[in-house]
Design a protein around this motif. Structure first.
Motif, mmCIF file in Angstrom:
data_model
loop_
_atom_site.group_PDB
_atom_site.id
_atom_site.type_symbol
_atom_site.label_atom_id
_atom_site.label_comp_id
_atom_site.label_asym_id
_atom_site.label_seq_id
_atom_site.Cartn_x
_atom_site.Cartn_y
_atom_site.Cartn_z
ATOM 1 N N THR A 62 -1.483 -0.156 -4.813
ATOM 2 C CA THR A 62 -2.574 0.267 -5.683
ATOM 3 C C THR A 62 -2.320 1.704 -6.118
ATOM 4 O OG1 THR A 62 -4.213 -1.194 -4.657
ATOM 5 C CG2 THR A 62 -5.041 0.723 -5.834
ATOM 6 N N PHE A 106 -13.146 7.177 -1.168
ATOM 7 C CA PHE A 106 -12.565 5.880 -1.520
ATOM 8 C C PHE A 106 -13.465 4.756 -1.009
ATOM 9 C CE2 PHE A 106 -8.897 8.254 -2.568
ATOM 10 C CZ PHE A 106 -8.111 7.437 -3.380
ATOM 11 N N ASP A 154 0.803 -1.224 0.000
ATOM 12 C CA ASP A 154 0.000 0.000 0.000
ATOM 13 C C ASP A 154 0.833 1.270 0.000
ATOM 14 O OD1 ASP A 154 -2.470 1.529 0.132
ATOM 15 O OD2 ASP A 154 -1.944 1.951 2.214
ATOM 16 N N ASP A 177 -12.717 1.336 -0.160
ATOM 17 C CA ASP A 177 -11.578 0.428 0.004
ATOM 18 C C ASP A 177 -11.890 -0.767 0.881
ATOM 19 O OD1 ASP A 177 -11.591 1.650 2.513
ATOM 20 O OD2 ASP A 177 -9.968 3.022 1.992
ATOM 21 N N ILE A 195 -14.059 6.022 -5.541
ATOM 22 C CA ILE A 195 -12.844 5.501 -6.147
ATOM 23 C C ILE A 195 -12.634 4.126 -5.527
ATOM 24 C CG2 ILE A 195 -10.348 5.788 -6.373
ATOM 25 C CD1 ILE A 195 -10.867 8.839 -6.148
ATOM 26 N N GLU A 196 -12.862 3.111 -6.323
ATOM 27 C CA GLU A 196 -12.842 1.748 -5.788
ATOM 28 C C GLU A 196 -11.423 1.193 -5.812
ATOM 29 O OE1 GLU A 196 -15.454 -2.354 -5.981
ATOM 30 O OE2 GLU A 196 -15.748 -0.801 -7.502
ATOM 31 N N GLN A 197 -10.963 0.766 -4.641
ATOM 32 C CA GLN A 197 -9.633 0.175 -4.520
ATOM 33 C C GLN A 197 -9.738 -1.346 -4.443
ATOM 34 O OE1 GLN A 197 -7.761 2.358 -1.107
ATOM 35 N NE2 GLN A 197 -6.029 2.403 -2.510
ATOM 36 N N SER A 199 -3.581 5.077 -7.527
ATOM 37 C CA SER A 199 -4.870 5.774 -7.555
ATOM 38 C C SER A 199 -4.812 7.114 -8.280
ATOM 39 C CB SER A 199 -5.371 5.994 -6.119
ATOM 40 O OG SER A 199 -5.528 4.771 -5.450
ATOM 41 N N THR A 202 -8.659 -3.690 -2.671
ATOM 42 C CA THR A 202 -7.955 -3.973 -1.417
ATOM 43 C C THR A 202 -7.730 -5.469 -1.209
ATOM 44 O OG1 THR A 202 -9.088 -2.040 -0.501
ATOM 45 C CG2 THR A 202 -7.933 -3.477 1.051
ATOM 46 N N HIS A 243 -4.662 -1.006 -9.869
ATOM 47 C CA HIS A 243 -5.189 0.319 -10.189
ATOM 48 C C HIS A 243 -6.600 0.503 -9.611
ATOM 49 C CE1 HIS A 243 -1.932 1.418 -12.984
ATOM 50 N NE2 HIS A 243 -1.884 0.127 -13.228
ATOM 51 N N SER A 244 -6.824 1.674 -9.027
ATOM 52 C CA SER A 244 -8.151 2.052 -8.564
ATOM 53 C C SER A 244 -8.986 2.510 -9.758
ATOM 54 C CB SER A 244 -8.065 3.180 -7.545
ATOM 55 O OG SER A 244 -7.369 2.779 -6.393
#
Length: 321
Positions: free
Chosen positions: A159, A267, A146, A269, A283-285, A161, A287, A315-316
């Motif tokens: 990831t 986010f 991260d 996440d 903004i979808e991570q 972003s 995770t 990638h987010s």
């Protein structure tokens, strides 16, 4: 040349056997004596040779995960994914909460690298990889996750972003929002700087100068974002950007007391937040995927400690709901 067990014994004023008993837990030692030994270990940056033997054989079947904030659902999601991945190979996960403290992180590193674990996954609170190198035995299996550190020479699963953040701020600007309030995380973290840079770029490409008075960065991990959120709304912000999901969740209690219209980007996440963030732009991570890949990579690093370090980038994705 590194310190020897005889150096530790001399500094602590005990026998070599006592040092061994403290580090290996092979025999009870008085609390004050054990404390002196551990202080000497810390002062001399001593790493027992037994740790190197343990790393070669991997016989502990244990991976450590240093988490900066165990109460954050983002890290809880990652813990679950890592544990599932390494369990496929018969490994167990030891989780340690470092509380966003560099000092605690270094202390934990020193303890765990004495043969307790076969390798470590770290979401670090530090800024530079060199800050932890003195506490690591040569070729100790490390995977950073991260957060990117300066001068890093370890594996990294991260990831990215930047593009998704740029797209989200660009979307808000095209919707006519110029007073976009932002609450970012801790200033020294690579994730915070990355998100801040993307925010600035979106403004520049619209020919606008962002109002720095509308940008906030949390000074501490336990800082309350609610007063910052109130300040931004009272300054006339028509849109709010939250640099992580936890900050958004904590701010929702105050947002309910202010009349719309305002738009929110946050986010996503952790899947636990999906229903709560309905109607917001997210903004979808990935995770869970990040955790699974970190788990897979630490096992590869344990098995092959001499191969070159690797970066794995996910990638987010921005969703305008």
């Amino acid at each position: 040349m590194g310190a020897k067990i005889t150096d530790v014994a001399a500094l602590a004023g005990v026998s070599i056997a006592t040092v061994s008993h403290v580090l290996n837990g092979s025999r009870p030692v008085r609390e004050e004596t054990a404390e002196r030994v551990l202080q000497a270990v810390h002062a001399l940056h001593y790493t027992p040779n037994s740790s190197a033997r343990s790393l070669k054989t991997g016989n502990k079947r244990m991976v450590g995960f240093l988490v900066p904030d165990i109460s954050n659902l983002f890290f809880a999601t990652m813990i679950d994914a890592i544990e599932r991945e390494i369990a496929k190979r018969g490994y167990h996960l030891m989780v340690v909460n470092t509380c966003e403290s560099g000092e605690k992180e270094r202390s934990v590193l020193q303890s765990l690298c004495t043969g307790i674990v076969d390798g470590l996954i770290i979401a670090s609170s530090l800024s530079d990889y060199r800050e932890m190198e003195d506490y690591l035995p040569p070729k100790f299996p490390i995977v950073l996750v991260d957060r990117r550190l300066e001068n890093n020479s370890a594996d990294l699963v991260e990831t990215v972003s930047y593009r998704a953040i740029y797209e989200s701020v660009d979307y808000l600007l095209r919707r006519g929002h110029e007073k976009i309030g932002c609450i970012f995380g801790l200033p020294h973290l690579s994730t915070t700087q990355n998100r801040y840079d993307a925010y600035l770029r979106a403004f520049r490409e619209h020919g606008l100068s962002p109002d720095e008075s509308l940008i906030r960065k949390l000074p501490r991990a336990d800082s309350n974002p609610v007063p910052l959120c109130e300040e931004l709304i009272e300054k006339g912000c028509t849109a709010l950007f939250f640099g992580n999901s936890r900050t958004c969740v904590q701010s929702l209690c105050v947002l309910r007391h202010y009349p719309e219209p305002y738009e929110i980007v946050t986010f996503l996440d952790s899947p636990e937040y999906r229903e709560l963030f309905q109607g917001m732009h997210v903004i979808e991570q990935p995770t869970g995927s990040m955790g699974a890949m970190a788990g897979e990579q630490i096992l590869k690093r344990i098995a092959h400690p001499d191969v070159p370090a690797r970066e794995i980038l996910l990638h987010s994705v921005f969703h305008d709901n």
